[in-house]
Scaffold this motif. Sequence first.
Motif, PDB file in Angstrom:
ATOM      1  N   ASP A 222       0.692  -1.081   0.076  1.00 47.83           N
ATOM      2  CA  ASP A 222      -0.028   0.124  -0.231  1.00 47.83           C
ATOM      3  C   ASP A 222       0.776   1.097   0.042  1.00 47.83           C
ATOM      4  O   ASP A 222       0.215   2.359  -0.074  1.00 47.83           O
ATOM      5  CB  ASP A 222      -1.048  -0.024   1.362  1.00 47.83           C
ATOM      6  N   ILE A 223       2.005   0.992  -0.342  1.00 46.44           N
ATOM      7  CA  ILE A 223       2.905   2.423  -0.264  1.00 46.44           C
ATOM      8  C   ILE A 223       2.924   2.767  -1.729  1.00 46.44           C
ATOM      9  O   ILE A 223       3.485   2.045  -2.638  1.00 46.44           O
ATOM     10  CB  ILE A 223       4.497   1.875   0.070  1.00 46.44           C
ATOM     11  N   GLY A 224       2.460   4.040  -1.997  1.00 43.05           N
ATOM     12  CA  GLY A 224       2.532   4.563  -3.369  1.00 43.05           C
ATOM     13  C   GLY A 224       3.397   5.421  -3.606  1.00 43.05           C
ATOM     14  O   GLY A 224       3.824   5.590  -4.614  1.00 43.05           O
ATOM     15  N   ALA A 225       4.288   5.938  -2.719  1.00 40.84           N
ATOM     16  CA  ALA A 225       5.303   6.876  -3.186  1.00 40.84           C
ATOM     17  C   ALA A 225       6.310   6.848  -1.820  1.00 40.84           C
ATOM     18  O   ALA A 225       5.794   6.291  -0.637  1.00 40.84           O
ATOM     19  CB  ALA A 225       5.001   8.315  -3.045  1.00 40.84           C
ATOM     20  N   VAL A 226       7.503   7.089  -2.000  1.00 36.37           N
ATOM     21  CA  VAL A 226       8.440   7.366  -0.981  1.00 36.37           C
ATOM     22  C   VAL A 226       9.185   8.830  -1.132  1.00 36.37           C
ATOM     23  O   VAL A 226       9.449   9.009  -2.403  1.00 36.37           O
ATOM     24  CB  VAL A 226       9.515   6.504  -0.707  1.00 36.37           C
ATOM     25  N   GLN A 227       9.097   9.842  -0.258  1.00 35.68           N
ATOM     26  CA  GLN A 227       9.955  10.973  -0.273  1.00 35.68           C
ATOM     27  C   GLN A 227      11.342  10.764   0.522  1.00 35.68           C
ATOM     28  O   GLN A 227      11.409  10.287   1.651  1.00 35.68           O
ATOM     29  CB  GLN A 227       9.209  11.956   0.411  1.00 35.68           C
ATOM     30  N   VAL A 228      12.264  11.209  -0.048  1.00 39.14           N
ATOM     31  CA  VAL A 228      13.724  11.218   0.496  1.00 39.14           C
ATOM     32  C   VAL A 228      13.931  12.435   1.170  1.00 39.14           C
ATOM     33  O   VAL A 228      13.527  13.378   0.600  1.00 39.14           O
ATOM     34  CB  VAL A 228      14.814  10.912  -0.438  1.00 39.14           C
ATOM     35  N   GLY A 269       8.759  17.054  -3.971  1.00 38.09           N
ATOM     36  CA  GLY A 269       9.147  17.327  -5.387  1.00 38.09           C
ATOM     37  C   GLY A 269      10.605  16.749  -5.567  1.00 38.09           C
ATOM     38  O   GLY A 269      10.911  15.783  -6.306  1.00 38.09           O
ATOM     39  N   ASN A 270      11.557  17.377  -5.190  1.00 39.79           N
ATOM     40  CA  ASN A 270      13.031  16.814  -5.211  1.00 39.79           C
ATOM     41  C   ASN A 270      13.462  15.582  -4.419  1.00 39.79           C
ATOM     42  O   ASN A 270      13.100  15.442  -3.298  1.00 39.79           O
ATOM     43  CB  ASN A 270      14.069  17.790  -5.006  1.00 39.79           C
ATOM     44  N   GLY A 271      13.524  14.216  -5.239  1.00 33.49           N
ATOM     45  CA  GLY A 271      13.720  13.218  -4.503  1.00 33.49           C
ATOM     46  C   GLY A 271      12.601  12.242  -4.327  1.00 33.49           C
ATOM     47  O   GLY A 271      12.288  11.826  -2.947  1.00 33.49           O
ATOM     48  N   GLN A 272      11.562  12.653  -4.860  1.00 31.16           N
ATOM     49  CA  GLN A 272      10.206  11.583  -4.710  1.00 31.16           C
ATOM     50  C   GLN A 272      10.036  10.520  -5.569  1.00 31.16           C
ATOM     51  O   GLN A 272      10.728  10.595  -6.676  1.00 31.16           O
ATOM     52  CB  GLN A 272       8.956  12.695  -4.952  1.00 31.16           C
ATOM     53  N   PHE A 273       9.757   9.467  -4.982  1.00 32.80           N
ATOM     54  CA  PHE A 273       9.677   8.091  -5.710  1.00 32.80           C
ATOM     55  C   PHE A 273       8.237   7.855  -5.681  1.00 32.80           C
ATOM     56  O   PHE A 273       7.543   7.634  -4.479  1.00 32.80           O
ATOM     57  CB  PHE A 273      10.600   7.006  -5.074  1.00 32.80           C
ATOM     58  N   VAL A 274       7.534   7.513  -6.884  1.00 32.45           N
ATOM     59  CA  VAL A 274       6.189   7.035  -7.003  1.00 32.45           C
ATOM     60  C   VAL A 274       5.984   5.758  -7.758  1.00 32.45           C
ATOM     61  O   VAL A 274       6.683   5.572  -8.643  1.00 32.45           O
ATOM     62  CB  VAL A 274       5.434   8.033  -7.638  1.00 32.45           C
ATOM     63  N   ARG A 275       5.273   4.834  -7.004  1.00 35.80           N
ATOM     64  CA  ARG A 275       4.654   3.575  -7.731  1.00 35.80           C
ATOM     65  C   ARG A 275       4.039   4.095  -8.998  1.00 35.80           C
ATOM     66  O   ARG A 275       3.084   4.787  -9.084  1.00 35.80           O
ATOM     67  CB  ARG A 275       4.151   2.667  -6.712  1.00 35.80           C
ATOM     68  N   ARG A 276       4.418   3.217  -9.995  1.00 36.34           N
ATOM     69  CA  ARG A 276       3.709   3.728 -11.394  1.00 36.34           C
ATOM     70  C   ARG A 276       2.260   3.347 -11.501  1.00 36.34           C
ATOM     71  O   ARG A 276       1.416   4.344 -11.793  1.00 36.34           O
ATOM     72  CB  ARG A 276       4.389   2.631 -12.505  1.00 36.34           C
ATOM     73  N   THR A 277       1.777   2.236 -10.717  1.00 39.94           N
ATOM     74  CA  THR A 277       0.275   1.847 -10.672  1.00 39.94           C
ATOM     75  C   THR A 277      -0.308   3.153  -9.869  1.00 39.94           C
ATOM     76  O   THR A 277      -1.253   3.416 -10.127  1.00 39.94           O
ATOM     77  CB  THR A 277       0.271   0.486 -10.067  1.00 39.94           C
ATOM     78  N   ALA A 278       0.176   3.577  -8.762  1.00 42.72           N
ATOM     79  CA  ALA A 278      -0.230   4.687  -8.033  1.00 42.72           C
ATOM     80  C   ALA A 278      -0.380   5.882  -8.905  1.00 42.72           C
ATOM     81  O   ALA A 278      -1.503   6.656  -8.597  1.00 42.72           O
ATOM     82  CB  ALA A 278       0.770   4.635  -6.838  1.00 42.72           C
ATOM     83  N   LEU A 279       0.630   6.130  -9.617  1.00 41.46           N
ATOM     84  CA  LEU A 279       0.651   7.626 -10.429  1.00 41.46           C
ATOM     85  C   LEU A 279      -0.596   7.409 -11.340  1.00 41.46           C
ATOM     86  O   LEU A 279      -1.188   8.436 -11.743  1.00 41.46           O
ATOM     87  CB  LEU A 279       1.938   7.735 -11.126  1.00 41.46           C
TER      88      LEU A 279
END
Length: 476
Positions: A222-228, A269-279
Amino acid sequence: MTKNDWIDNDEQDNLDPISSLLSEWSDPEDEEEEFRSDFFQGLSGRRKKAAFVLMAVWGIVMSLHLVAWGTWVILALTTVFTLQAFRLIFAQPDPIPEPLSGEDLKQAPCVSLLVAAKNEEAVIAKLVTQLCSLDYPTEKYDLWIVDDHSTDKTPDILDGLSQQYPQLNVIRRPAGAQGGKSGALNGVFPKTQGDIVAVFDADAKVTPDLLKRVVPLFNTEDIGAVQVRKQIANEPLNFWTKGQAAEMALDSFFQQKRIALGGIGELRGNGQFVRRTALIDCGGWNEQTITDDLDLTMRLHLANWKIGFLNHPAVEEEGVTTAKALWHQRNRWAEGGYQRYLDYWRFIVNQPMGLGKKFDLISFILMQYLLPTAAIPDLMMTVTRHRLPLLGPLTGLMLSLSFWGMFTGLRRIQNDETFGFMDIFRLGWQSLRGMVYMMHWLVIMPCVTARMSVRPKRLKWVKTVHQGTPEESFQA
């Protein structure tokens, strides 16, 4: 701040902060389509919504001053949010998964790295070199640079780098292309193949092990994105850059704690990772907002995705170096953050986000947006009625929690094995200086709230000019 817009190349607000504010109060476009929309309908009518919120805040604060039980209302709110503050302080973030091992990399997902760049000759070569040298199988990640009609040496630099790095792909956007940064990202997204899509600013600096540490966080379905976590690369320069560094530490504290309590994790914004299916589930990036990351944050949570946070390693970026540049940047951030609540309020109320997320939203809307705005009528009533500020307890709570969060955030990112008295003194001084720096939000928030109720900013995406360091600058 020099003229350097993503779109809408009107003359940029190259004025001092006070003149910049006053120049935006008039509204010559009385028949603008947005303002003809029905009240509170979907994404439209932002001006009317902002005016409604502004009048409500002023009306409530002034009314509480006039009734005998107004003080008790504020004390009750302070008690509730004090309990929430203690929950934040003592919340324990989930353990971070171990980075991918050599064996794990064989089964690792593909990652697409995206960068929207416009006139970035000072920093683009350094970024491409770092992103193309990550400790991750080259066949499992690719890099896409969207050159948004750069007029400096950026295209020449990218042409040379394309010959050196096979995973680098360069897309050219023509003059007048619409949608700003969101439009650039939406345009390149269909060409990518990554199961995870990462977005970086052109001034980003990353460590080689970044992907090995981020990717394991997506093992939770259920993690759709991660921010660094973001870090200021030019922190030692002056008061403004040191303040931004402390502000980033405070943000990392709140991010981890809010997520630990089941609240809202946010993209930066900078350093954000998003799961493709979530996007895809969220419809990509919104081209009708000035802060694509905050808007995407809201839509991910409304679609019942979670956002994780990685504290180590950080993604470095340049901090703005002058008060005027900070004023312009934070005005955009404040308005973009405000827009998402105005745009999605109906969905926030109706969608089953969960009690934890909704209470977290209410807490931070109150403390971050409404309380600074309410300080103006509170001060007016205090002066005219010769009494103590009604909102003093809430303001004191906000400042105390911010100081503690800044101190703790700075402590966590330094990873020192020993921590003595002088370290406490040093971090205390950094936090105190950071709190003085953070006072600019007490001016920006009410100004933005008031101006939005008269005239929202036209949709234009303004990039921060990146200088780089001498060794990073392009050499002809």
